[in-house]
Design a protein around this motif. Structure first.
Motif, PDB file in Angstrom:
ATOM      1  N   ALA A   1      -1.225  -0.450  15.389  1.00  0.00           N
ATOM      2  CA  ALA A   1      -2.654  -0.689  15.150  1.00  0.00           C
ATOM      3  C   ALA A   1      -2.969  -2.176  15.077  1.00  0.00           C
ATOM      4  CB  ALA A   1      -3.089   0.005  13.861  1.00  0.00           C
ATOM      5  N   ILE A   2      -2.072  -2.947  14.467  1.00  0.00           N
ATOM      6  CA  ILE A   2      -2.274  -4.392  14.344  1.00  0.00           C
ATOM      7  C   ILE A   2      -2.171  -5.071  15.709  1.00  0.00           C
ATOM      8  CG2 ILE A   2      -1.187  -6.511  13.477  1.00  0.00           C
ATOM      9  CD1 ILE A   2      -0.570  -4.926  10.883  1.00  0.00           C
ATOM     10  N   GLU A   3      -1.166  -4.672  16.484  1.00  0.00           N
ATOM     11  CA  GLU A   3      -0.993  -5.283  17.800  1.00  0.00           C
ATOM     12  C   GLU A   3      -2.122  -4.907  18.750  1.00  0.00           C
ATOM     13  OE1 GLU A   3       3.816  -6.027  17.946  1.00  0.00           O
ATOM     14  OE2 GLU A   3       3.013  -4.240  18.931  1.00  0.00           O
TER      15      GLU A   3
ATOM     16  N   HIS B   1      -3.598   9.274   9.545  1.00  0.00           N
ATOM     17  CA  HIS B   1      -4.966   9.425  10.025  1.00  0.00           C
ATOM     18  C   HIS B   1      -5.282   8.160  10.816  1.00  0.00           C
ATOM     19  CE1 HIS B   1      -9.508   9.433   9.310  1.00  0.00           C
ATOM     20  NE2 HIS B   1      -9.260  10.502  10.032  1.00  0.00           N
ATOM     21  N   PRO B   2      -5.221   8.208  12.159  1.00  0.00           N
ATOM     22  CA  PRO B   2      -5.361   6.997  12.978  1.00  0.00           C
ATOM     23  C   PRO B   2      -6.578   6.127  12.640  1.00  0.00           C
ATOM     24  CG  PRO B   2      -4.589   8.771  14.343  1.00  0.00           C
ATOM     25  CD  PRO B   2      -4.891   9.380  13.004  1.00  0.00           C
ATOM     26  N   PRO B   3      -7.780   6.680  12.401  1.00  0.00           N
ATOM     27  CA  PRO B   3      -8.909   5.808  12.052  1.00  0.00           C
ATOM     28  C   PRO B   3      -8.675   5.027  10.755  1.00  0.00           C
ATOM     29  CG  PRO B   3      -9.707   7.951  12.750  1.00  0.00           C
ATOM     30  CD  PRO B   3      -8.221   8.083  12.592  1.00  0.00           C
ATOM     31  N   THR B   4      -7.972   5.640   9.796  1.00  0.00           N
ATOM     32  CA  THR B   4      -7.668   4.940   8.546  1.00  0.00           C
ATOM     33  C   THR B   4      -6.660   3.829   8.786  1.00  0.00           C
ATOM     34  OG1 THR B   4      -8.124   6.923   7.233  1.00  0.00           O
ATOM     35  CG2 THR B   4      -6.771   5.211   6.201  1.00  0.00           C
ATOM     36  N   VAL B   5      -5.647   4.101   9.592  1.00  0.00           N
ATOM     37  CA  VAL B   5      -4.660   3.077   9.931  1.00  0.00           C
ATOM     38  C   VAL B   5      -5.349   1.905  10.626  1.00  0.00           C
ATOM     39  CG1 VAL B   5      -2.561   2.571  11.242  1.00  0.00           C
ATOM     40  CG2 VAL B   5      -2.809   4.789  10.098  1.00  0.00           C
ATOM     41  N   GLU B   6      -6.260   2.205  11.530  1.00  0.00           N
ATOM     42  CA  GLU B   6      -6.993   1.155  12.246  1.00  0.00           C
ATOM     43  C   GLU B   6      -7.885   0.351  11.303  1.00  0.00           C
ATOM     44  OE1 GLU B   6      -9.018   3.304  15.289  1.00  0.00           O
ATOM     45  OE2 GLU B   6      -7.153   3.940  16.262  1.00  0.00           O
TER      46      GLU B   6
ATOM     47  N   ILE C   1       0.843  -1.186   0.000  1.00  0.00           N
ATOM     48  CA  ILE C   1       0.000   0.000   0.000  1.00  0.00           C
ATOM     49  C   ILE C   1       0.884   1.244   0.000  1.00  0.00           C
ATOM     50  CG2 ILE C   1      -1.922  -1.134   1.155  1.00  0.00           C
ATOM     51  CD1 ILE C   1      -1.106   0.137   3.742  1.00  0.00           C
ATOM     52  N   SER C   2       0.342   2.326  -0.471  1.00  0.00           N
ATOM     53  CA  SER C   2       1.089   3.587  -0.507  1.00  0.00           C
ATOM     54  C   SER C   2       1.023   4.260   0.852  1.00  0.00           C
ATOM     55  CB  SER C   2       0.503   4.515  -1.573  1.00  0.00           C
ATOM     56  OG  SER C   2      -0.808   4.921  -1.201  1.00  0.00           O
ATOM     57  N   GLY C   3       1.946   5.152   1.106  1.00  0.00           N
ATOM     58  CA  GLY C   3       1.880   5.931   2.324  1.00  0.00           C
ATOM     59  C   GLY C   3       0.643   6.818   2.333  1.00  0.00           C
ATOM     60  N   GLU C   4       0.256   7.297   1.137  1.00  0.00           N
ATOM     61  CA  GLU C   4      -0.921   8.155   1.034  1.00  0.00           C
ATOM     62  C   GLU C   4      -2.186   7.450   1.519  1.00  0.00           C
ATOM     63  OE1 GLU C   4       1.975   9.771  -2.045  1.00  0.00           O
ATOM     64  OE2 GLU C   4       1.400   7.824  -1.229  1.00  0.00           O
ATOM     65  N   ALA C   5      -2.201   6.118   1.446  1.00  0.00           N
ATOM     66  CA  ALA C   5      -3.378   5.364   1.893  1.00  0.00           C
ATOM     67  C   ALA C   5      -3.614   5.528   3.386  1.00  0.00           C
ATOM     68  CB  ALA C   5      -3.204   3.883   1.557  1.00  0.00           C
ATOM     69  N   LEU C   6      -2.583   5.921   4.134  1.00  0.00           N
ATOM     70  CA  LEU C   6      -2.701   6.047   5.586  1.00  0.00           C
ATOM     71  C   LEU C   6      -3.156   7.436   6.032  1.00  0.00           C
ATOM     72  CD1 LEU C   6       0.527   4.211   6.843  1.00  0.00           C
ATOM     73  CD2 LEU C   6      -1.688   3.243   6.238  1.00  0.00           C
ATOM     74  N   MET C   7      -3.228   8.381   5.103  1.00  0.00           N
ATOM     75  CA  MET C   7      -3.553   9.745   5.534  1.00  0.00           C
ATOM     76  C   MET C   7      -5.035  10.084   5.415  1.00  0.00           C
ATOM     77  SD  MET C   7      -1.727  11.980   2.539  1.00  0.00           S
ATOM     78  CE  MET C   7      -2.369  12.043   0.850  1.00  0.00           C
TER      79      MET C   7
ATOM     80  N   PHE D   1      -6.454  -3.986  -6.394  1.00  0.00           N
ATOM     81  CA  PHE D   1      -7.819  -3.885  -5.878  1.00  0.00           C
ATOM     82  C   PHE D   1      -7.979  -2.598  -5.087  1.00  0.00           C
ATOM     83  CE2 PHE D   1      -5.392  -5.357  -2.363  1.00  0.00           C
ATOM     84  CZ  PHE D   1      -6.086  -5.044  -1.196  1.00  0.00           C
ATOM     85  N   SER D   2      -9.199  -2.280  -4.710  1.00  0.00           N
ATOM     86  CA  SER D   2      -9.465  -1.069  -3.941  1.00  0.00           C
ATOM     87  C   SER D   2      -9.341  -1.347  -2.450  1.00  0.00           C
ATOM     88  CB  SER D   2     -10.859  -0.523  -4.249  1.00  0.00           C
ATOM     89  OG  SER D   2     -11.158   0.559  -3.389  1.00  0.00           O
ATOM     90  N   LEU D   3      -8.433  -0.639  -1.813  1.00  0.00           N
ATOM     91  CA  LEU D   3      -8.274  -0.769  -0.371  1.00  0.00           C
ATOM     92  C   LEU D   3      -9.356   0.009   0.372  1.00  0.00           C
ATOM     93  CD1 LEU D   3      -6.199  -2.141   1.564  1.00  0.00           C
ATOM     94  CD2 LEU D   3      -5.065   0.076   1.721  1.00  0.00           C
ATOM     95  N   ASP D   4     -10.055   0.875  -0.361  1.00  0.00           N
ATOM     96  CA  ASP D   4     -11.124   1.674   0.252  1.00  0.00           C
ATOM     97  C   ASP D   4     -12.428   0.894   0.382  1.00  0.00           C
ATOM     98  OD1 ASP D   4      -9.412   3.814   0.488  1.00  0.00           O
ATOM     99  OD2 ASP D   4     -10.089   4.791  -1.355  1.00  0.00           O
ATOM    100  N   GLU D   5     -12.495  -0.264  -0.255  1.00  0.00           N
ATOM    101  CA  GLU D   5     -13.706  -1.092  -0.200  1.00  0.00           C
ATOM    102  C   GLU D   5     -13.654  -1.976   1.040  1.00  0.00           C
ATOM    103  OE1 GLU D   5     -17.352  -2.546  -1.240  1.00  0.00           O
ATOM    104  OE2 GLU D   5     -16.261  -0.978  -2.303  1.00  0.00           O
TER     105      GLU D   5
END
Length: 244
Positions: A97-99, A33-38, A19-25, A221-225
């Protein structure tokens, strides 16, 4: 085929999620963006529940992009090393977030920083996966001029992954930008050579060539789905498969 009791069957036993770093913001223009990371951590958890061993590579573009820094006058090697450090920050955030979800996760860096993560040792990384730990590879390949796409493909081959799952903001590879062109068509399957010849932008050319030479499929694939990652592993969902 790998599965745990009560889990849907999947054809994959070990995969690489890139995944890109941008996917985490999230909707922010910068940073984490903590909710996105979670949310992404939950996606990974749902796949681990299928019995699949998961590796990850996360870009650093939400914090610093080496190529962009170079374009602004910074020396390229220095800029790339700064980008590698950004990927370590993202990897540590994802590990946390995973732990927090009760899973075991290891961050392994191509650049030694023993106080915060493990150094890259191939056999140790494979052992972590065999013990069902999630492994996040950080700092790219440890070399400037190589992208995290290339790092993901390299590590996927070294870890004997059966496919790379490239999480993006769209549900596959299109012949043109679907956000700008209503008539854009999605490929169900496309060859590595076609990706290179048509400049389809799946990954950089080095990563595509490395995947092609080792016959490593790339699933876009879409990680937003929500639930998309798990659905594809279960043989459902919408995606594009890149292979020979």
């Amino acid at each position: 085929m790998t599965e745990q009791k009560g889990a849907a069957p999947t054809q994959y036993g070990r995969v690489m999620l890139k995944i890109s770093g941008e996917a985490l913001m999230g909707d922010q223009g910068f940073g984490l963006h903590p909710p996105t990371v979670e949310r992404i951590a939950r996606e990974v958890e749902s796949v681990v529940a299928l019995g699949v061993e998961v590796c990850m590579v996360i870009g650093g573009g939400n914090i610093f992009r080496g190529l962009q820094g170079s374009a602004q006058g910074m020396e390229r090697t220095t800029a790339d090393y700064m980008g590698m450090l950004a990927t370590v920050m993202n990897a540590l955030a994802m590990q946390s977030a995973i732990e927090a979800r009760g899973l075991h996760c290891r961050v392994i860096s191509a650049i030694r920083m023993d106080e915060v993560c493990e150094p890259y040792i191939r056999r140790r990384a494979i052992r972590h996966l065999e013990k069902k730990r999630i492994v996040i590879f950080a700092a790219g390949t440890g070399n400037p001029y190589f992208t995290t796409d290339t790092a993901a493909t390299l590590r996927a081959n070294e870890m004997n992954c059966e496919a790379i799952f490239k999480g993006t903001k769209v549900d596959g590879v299109y012949d043109k930008d679907p956000k700008k062109h209503a008539d854009a068509k999605r490929y169900g399957e496309v060859s590595y050579d076609e990706v290179l010849q048509k400049h389809l932008g799946v990954m950089d050319a080095s990563a595509i060539a490395l995947a092609r030479d080792n016959r490593l499929p790339i699933i876009v694939f879409s990680l937003d789905e929500p639930g998309g990652f798990r659905a594809i592993l279960g043989g459902e969902g919408t995606y594009t498969r890149v292979q020979n």
